[in-house]
Scaffold this active site. Structure first.
Site, PDB file in Angstrom:
ATOM      1  N   ASP A   1       0.933  -1.357  -0.083  1.00  0.00           N
ATOM      2  CA  ASP A   1       0.018   0.030  -0.164  1.00  0.00           C
ATOM      3  C   ASP A   1       0.838   1.352   0.025  1.00  0.00           C
ATOM      4  OD1 ASP A   1      -2.236   1.507   0.002  1.00  0.00           O
ATOM      5  OD2 ASP A   1      -2.960   0.996   2.021  1.00  0.00           O
TER       6      ASP A   1
ATOM      7  N   GLU B   1      -2.505  -0.010  -4.468  1.00  0.00           N
ATOM      8  CA  GLU B   1      -2.247  -1.086  -3.642  1.00  0.00           C
ATOM      9  C   GLU B   1      -2.417  -2.265  -4.383  1.00  0.00           C
ATOM     10  OE1 GLU B   1      -5.410  -1.794  -0.937  1.00  0.00           O
ATOM     11  OE2 GLU B   1      -6.640  -0.465  -1.852  1.00  0.00           O
TER      12      GLU B   1
END
Lengths: 375, 356
Positions: free
Chosen positions: B11, B107
């Site tokens: 992320d 992500e």
């Protein structure tokens, strides 16, 4: 004949009909340069003398000149920002317009009814000298055959500047025959047209864009004058002149590109096939090929785009023998079917990886290369 | 679908805001909000960490963000720019972990099991990914490494920014247990409400629910799925793209290069590689992209699309060089890296006449 000499230093002052001015400006405006690197090329030249004002614009490849009748109070020449001038003229409120150049202030005053404008001028001396008919070998061609040949051939030319010669149309005058050929290397269009009168022999590669502009401006005249120079070709449609640079280089030997024999020659109803292709074209995105599946007695046109969907339509055609599946760029095929003349089109095929040829009732040949299908 | 034994969730930290900071370093020390108009109905897309200290977070209304921090700088999202950075991040990650499922611009899940034999090696790989992303893009990312997706995702969020949390097999439930139920992917506001009403506050409490209790609190298959997740059980594999959608080659120079001819030579060399890859696959491409990275690490790319597909090195090279020239005209400067890539791949090929 129009003089292309300009009288520098005098102050131009004219009054003319707004509509006629708008018409003239719209015609020459087509040649304005869209690239603004050279400022003068974004301008329109106005030259006033002897009861008329002559307008000119050029992007150095193409030039267009037009004449507008005017009451000339001051002779002279001036260059004004083209786009702005065209836009202003269209919106002027009155039937008449007066333009007055004040050289000392480098401005032109435009007035029409209640509206007035002051426009900065460019220096008329910087405007390029344009080719002149007086210095050309000239002859006349009937408008009809010339325009028809242009409209059916010019769109096969390439738009990719990487190969300049392919952005042009090969124009050949030979005896009483006019031949034009254009190819973007994916298709090839060739048309031979009888002129009904002899023209001098000439061969030139002319930018496709210039010919398409000529077709647009060639209104209701019977004849178009053609002038030829070493690097330029000139066309006169009444008092509108269009000149264009000739493209240097060797045009591909297109005759060699046309196959001598074919496996299949089918007569197909043109409008019907064109409709099928147009309907399928809706389903095409990017360069997805249109698939033509020829089988005994019919052709099935399939368009399938990933993530969009699929269309399928069959029509009877006199096909016999081993089934043949061939892919085409839908636009190229549609262009070809639109350019062919006559109720029936002769569809000539060899194999799925060889060129296909469309022919109509007159002397026009449209070759289109297939798209190799996967698998 | 591939079911890896070791999966990482990556992320990017405050992605949009981080890109804006890179593009304009003065913003780094100021509270920065990327999102809509604070005087309108816009919402916060991303806030940088300075802004988060004021309690500003994603999906909050920009008006509220402005109330909480009147001195915050508000900028509108520049998605084209974020896409360029994102593409670069994932290319960098693929250089280390080739198999991945990108779930968003910022992500995705990485099949670490493919390149690491155990969780110790997996930690080294995850650190290498963080280092490479930082070196390659100046962006920081957080990673969670675990035996399954859901735990990896929670782990990547546990120690942001630039965090790395490894949850080895057998420790999944323990790791999740103390966290609020809302942190479990799949638990939305509604499920959270029902769980709270049933006295379930933590993921551990959800994991401990018996069948009857679970049916009462969260009926249906969703309940069973969420309880499995709370126990660290997640059978989902990586959703892999079957087709490659682009091919690209790039090269980082030892020293920044400004000599145009050198850059062209480099680019043409890379075009050869790209063309060879296309030809091996029997494909053609309709879009050519040139990527430029400047000395300050900022990235620009230029693309051009063609009417028909190509697979020739010379054509890709010519177009690539033209794009490079265009890029350098728009923004001159020495380059640290150039790359050329193709996309819009297709299996069919427009045949051409020999008009040479």
């Amino acid at each position: 004949m129009i003089e292309s000499e300009t009288t520098v230093g005098a102050d131009l002052k004219i009054t003319c009909s707004k509509d006629e001015l708008v018409q003239g400006l719209s015609v020459v405006g087509r040649a304005l340069s869209t690239r603004t690197a050279i400022q003068i090329l974004s301008g329109i030249l106005l030259e006033a003398s002897g009861g008329q004002v002559r307008l000119a614009a050029t992007d150095m490849e193409l030039s267009v000149r037009a004449v507008v009748a005017a009451q000339v109070e001051g002779e002279g020449s001036v260059v004004l920002p083209g786009r702005t001038l065209v836009d202003i003229a269209r919106l002027l409120p009155a039937a008449e317009v007066t333009l007055e150049h004040r050289a000392a202030e480098s401005v032109v005053h435009i007035s029409s009814g209640s509206a007035s404008y002051t426009l900065q001028t460019f220096n008329a001396e910087d405007f390029p000298r344009l080719p002149d008919f007086a210095e050309s070998e000239t002859f006349s061609v009937a408008r009809g055959p010339l325009l028809e040949t242009i409209t059916r051939v010019a769109r096969a030319a390439s738009r990719d500047e990487a190969r300049p010669v392919l952005t042009g149309v090969l124009v050949q005058f030979a005896g009483d025959k006019l031949v034009m050929a254009a190819t973007d290397s994916y298709r090839l269009a060739v048309k031979e047209t009888a002129l009904g009168g002899a023209a001098p022999d000439l061969e030139a590669i002319v930018p496709s864009r210039a010919l398409q502009e000529l077709a647009r401006i060639a209104g209701d005249v019977d004849e178009i004058a053609v002038g030829v120079q070493e690097n330029q070709v000139l066309f006169a449609v009444g008092d509108v002149w269009l000149t264009t640079r000739r493209i240097d280089g060797q045009f591909p030997n297109y005759r060699q590109l046309l196959p001598e024999s074919f496996e299949h020659e089918l007569m197909v109803p043109r409008a019907e096939l064109l409709d099928v292709v147009r309907r399928a074209h809706v389903m095409i995105q990017r360069a997805t090929p249109l698939q033509l599946r020829f089988a005994d007695g019919e052709v099935t046109v399939v368009a399938r785009t990933h993530d969009v969907g699929e269309s399928r339509e069959s029509m009877p055609v006199p096909f016999t023998g081993e089934p043949l599946e061939i892919g085409f760029n839908a636009e190229f095929l549609r262009d070809g079917l639109e350019s062919v003349d006559g109720d029936d089109v002769k569809f000539k095929l060899i194999s799925s990886l060889r060129p296909a040829v469309l022919e109509g009732e007159d002397d026009f040949t449209y070759l289109v290369m297939p798209i190799r299908l996967p698998g | 679908m591939a079911v890896p034994g070791i999966v990482a969730h990556l992320d990017l930290d405050a992605f949009y805001a981080a890109v804006e900071e890179l593009e304009n370093p003065e913003l780094r020390t100021q509270p920065l909000v990327v999102g809509g108009d604070p005087r309108g109905r816009g919402v916060v897309a991303t806030a940088n960490y300075v802004a988060r200290r004021f309690g500003i977070h994603s999906a909050m209304s920009c008006a509220e963000a402005l109330r909480r921090c009147p001195q915050a700088v508000f900028v509108r999202p520049r998605h084209a720019l974020y896409r360029e950075y994102s593409r670069n991040v994932w290319e960098t990650v693929r250089g280390i972990v080739p198999t991945l499922e990108q779930t968003g611009a910022d992500e995705g899940y990485l099949d670490v099991g493919e390149v690491a034999g155990d969780f110790l090696a997996a930690r080294v790989i995850a650190e290498a990914v963080q280092t490479a992303v930082r070196a390659g893009t100046s962006l920081t990312c957080s990673l969670g490494v675990a035996p399954c997706k859901v735990v990896a995702k929670v782990a990547s969020d546990a120690r942001k920014p630039a965090g790395l949390v490894v949850v080895p097999p057998g420790r999944e439930a323990l790791f999740l247990a103390p966290l609020a139920v809302r942190r479990l992917p799949g638990v939305g506001p509604k499920a959270e409400q029902r769980l709270h009403a049933g006295g379930v506050e933590t993921i551990g409490a959800l994991a401990a629910l018996g069948d009857d209790e679970l049916k009462r609190v969260l009926p249906g298959s969703v309940g069973a799925m969420l309880r499995d997740r709370a126990r660290g059980i997640d059978p989902r594999g990586l959703d892999l793209e079957v087709e490659r959608i682009s091919i690209s080659v790039e090269n980082t120079f030892e020293r920044d290069i400004s000599d145009r001819e050198r850059l062209h030579d480099e680019l043409r060399g890379m075009a050869e590689e790209v063309a060879a890859a296309l030809q091996r696959r029997g494909q053609v491409a309709r879009t050519v992209t040139t990527k430029l990275r400047y000395a300050d690490l900022s990235i620009r790319s230029r693309s051009t699309s063609l009417e028909s597909g190509i697979d020739e090195a010379a054509t890709i090279g010519d177009l690539g060089c033209r794009l490079l020239d265009r890029g350098l005209r728009d923004r001159p400067g020495a380059l640290r890296l150039v790359g050329v890539g193709v996309s819009g791949l297709a299996d069919f090929r427009q045949l051409a006449l020999d008009t040479s």
